[in-house]
Design an enzyme around this catalytic site. Structure first.
Site, mmCIF file in Angstrom:
data_model
loop_
_atom_site.group_PDB
_atom_site.id
_atom_site.type_symbol
_atom_site.label_atom_id
_atom_site.label_comp_id
_atom_site.label_asym_id
_atom_site.label_seq_id
_atom_site.Cartn_x
_atom_site.Cartn_y
_atom_site.Cartn_z
ATOM 1 N N HIS A 34 0.869 -1.205 0.000
ATOM 2 C CA HIS A 34 0.000 0.000 0.000
ATOM 3 C C HIS A 34 0.891 1.236 0.000
ATOM 4 C CE1 HIS A 34 -3.901 2.071 1.354
ATOM 5 N NE2 HIS A 34 -3.019 3.026 1.100
ATOM 6 N N HIS A 36 1.554 5.396 -1.727
ATOM 7 C CA HIS A 36 1.226 6.566 -2.553
ATOM 8 C C HIS A 36 2.527 7.185 -3.041
ATOM 9 C CE1 HIS A 36 -2.979 6.710 -1.056
ATOM 10 N NE2 HIS A 36 -2.423 6.170 0.024
ATOM 11 N N LYS A 123 -9.202 -0.062 -6.044
ATOM 12 C CA LYS A 123 -9.265 0.522 -4.701
ATOM 13 C C LYS A 123 -10.625 1.164 -4.488
ATOM 14 C CE LYS A 123 -7.821 2.185 -0.720
ATOM 15 N NZ LYS A 123 -6.742 3.126 -0.462
ATOM 16 N N HIS A 160 -10.590 1.136 1.587
ATOM 17 C CA HIS A 160 -10.421 2.133 2.658
ATOM 18 C C HIS A 160 -11.650 1.980 3.538
ATOM 19 C CE1 HIS A 160 -8.923 6.054 4.337
ATOM 20 N NE2 HIS A 160 -10.127 5.928 4.878
ATOM 21 N N HIS A 198 -4.816 -0.625 5.717
ATOM 22 C CA HIS A 198 -4.342 0.151 6.875
ATOM 23 C C HIS A 198 -5.308 0.072 8.058
ATOM 24 C CE1 HIS A 198 -7.003 2.972 4.910
ATOM 25 N NE2 HIS A 198 -6.113 3.372 4.035
ATOM 26 N N ASP A 271 1.292 2.671 3.533
ATOM 27 C CA ASP A 271 0.454 3.864 3.329
ATOM 28 C C ASP A 271 1.296 5.134 3.404
ATOM 29 O OD1 ASP A 271 -1.847 5.195 2.648
ATOM 30 O OD2 ASP A 271 -2.614 5.328 4.691
#
Ligand code: DOR
Ligand code: ZN
Length: 367
Positions: A34, A36, A123, A160, A198, A271
């Site tokens: 995970h 970004h 996602k 999420h 997460h 994350d």
């Protein structure tokens, strides 16, 4: 007689509390499930941090505009690969694993195109739940045709897991999501592989532990190391603000117990979420902790604190690959017990990026 210095070997990680702590741990090269990395210039700052530690990473699609087609994902993967430093001695490589951003009307036939293009997952952001989620899903039932196509094609759904209803307390949003969204979704699509991303609560850890083999979870290093006090100690500390927000100590302990339990359902997902420092240190600061610069070091610290370094390799290097149905990496990394000071900040385009623990010593270091 001076005692012999501990021998840095894999076996040393098998430590009982009270015995000599290991001075090094060698692991199969891990993956970040995970991550970004954003887009453009800043890829050159953040991608090398991840590529230095991990063999692969699941790339989150919450760009502006979001990655919603196979063609966009392929082009984005190319830009990420271009930011991977060339291996100095051959051998070590890094591969981005691409995802699409699920919307209320992402067409089911895009799923087949995505699969053919090498995309591994979609996602699900509940609309309004977090950074760049305004194009997210307003009602998961609207996406069922697409989710059925994913179940057929073997693409994973990454979730999420927070409700967005303003009347729900921010600290309860994950637990309410399980009861009102995840349990019905799981029942309606029993063989869709779901990663609860997460996770931050005892309720989520228990839900995943007791779920069937189609359900797993990622856990960040910061949710293993910190509770919500970190956001408020000595004043508001925006670099500890992320979503889902840090929770009470009881929840942190439940997460540590889950990841060190030996259950294969829990695996590493940082994350790591870079934002310009001035937008985090702001009247309405952005959510996201940047940890890619020292991710494995922070996970080693968390597992070491729990006397469970012997459980780190499965969590970091095996469980995720196995759940995704991908081969485990070849090669290894070694972490040594050595205090070092990560930089205060990194250049981030025209701005600065402040990593978590900037200017604070870390007890483990990637060799
Ligand atoms: O803290 C977060 N930051 N949580 C998310 O879900 C998104 C992420 C980001 O993209 O900045
Ligand atoms: Zn994220």
């Amino acid at each position: 007689m001076t005692p012999k210095p501990p021998n840095p070997s894999r076996l040393e990680a098998n430590q009982a509390p009270g015995s000599t702590p290991p001075s090094a741990v060698t692991l199969t090269r891990p993956d970040d499930w995970h991550l970004h990395v954003r887009d453009g210039d800043v890829l050159n700052t953040v991608v090398p941090h991840t590529a230095a530690q991990f063999g692969r990473a699941i790339i989150m699609p919450n760009l502006k505009p979001p990655i919603t087609t196979a063609a966009q994902a392929v082009a984005y993967a190319g830009r990420i690969r271009a930011a991977v430093p060339k291996p100095v001695h051959g051998g070590v490589t890094f591969e981005p694993l691409m995802t699409l951003y699920l919307t209320d009307n992402l067409p089911p036939d895009e799923v087949k195109r995505a699969k053919d293009a090498g995309v591994v997952a979609l996602k699900l952001y509940p609309a309004g739940a977090t950074t760049n989620s305004d194009a997210g899903v307003t009602d998961v039932r609207k996406t069922y045709k697409t989710l059925e196509a994913m179940q057929r094609e073997g693409l994973l759904l990454l979730v999420h897991g927070e409700v967005t209803a303003p009347e729900v307390d921010l600290f309860d949003r994950e637990a309410v999501f399980i009861d009102t969204q995840l349990i019905p979704l799981r029942r309606d699509l029993p063989e869709l592989k779901i990663v609860f991303e997460h996770i931050t609560t005892r309720q989520a850890a228990q839900y995943v532990r007791d779920a069937d083999r189609f359900t797993a979870a990622t856990v960040t290093a910061h949710h293993l190391l910190y509770n919500r006090n970190a956001i408020f100690t000595g004043g508001v500390r925006p670099h500890y603000y992320c979503l889902p927000v840090l929770k009470r100590e009881t929840h942190r302990l439940a997460l540590v117990k889950a990841v060190t339990s030996g259950s294969a359902k829990f695996f590493l997902g940082t994350d790591s979420a870079p934002h310009p420092a001035h937008l985090k240190e702001h009247a309405s600061g952005c959510a996201g902790c940047y940890t890619a610069h020292a991710a494995m070091e922070m996970y080693a610290e968390a597992f070491d604190n729990a006397h469970a370094l012997d459980k780190l390799e499965a969590f970091a290097s095996f469980n995720g690959a196995d759940f995704y149905g991908l081969p485990r990496n070849a090669g290894t990394i070694t972490l040594t017990r050595e205090r070092w000071m990560p930089p205060e900040s990194f250049a981030f385009g025209e701005a600065q990026l402040k990593p978590l623990r900037s200017g604070e010593a870390l007890p483990w270091r990637l060799a």
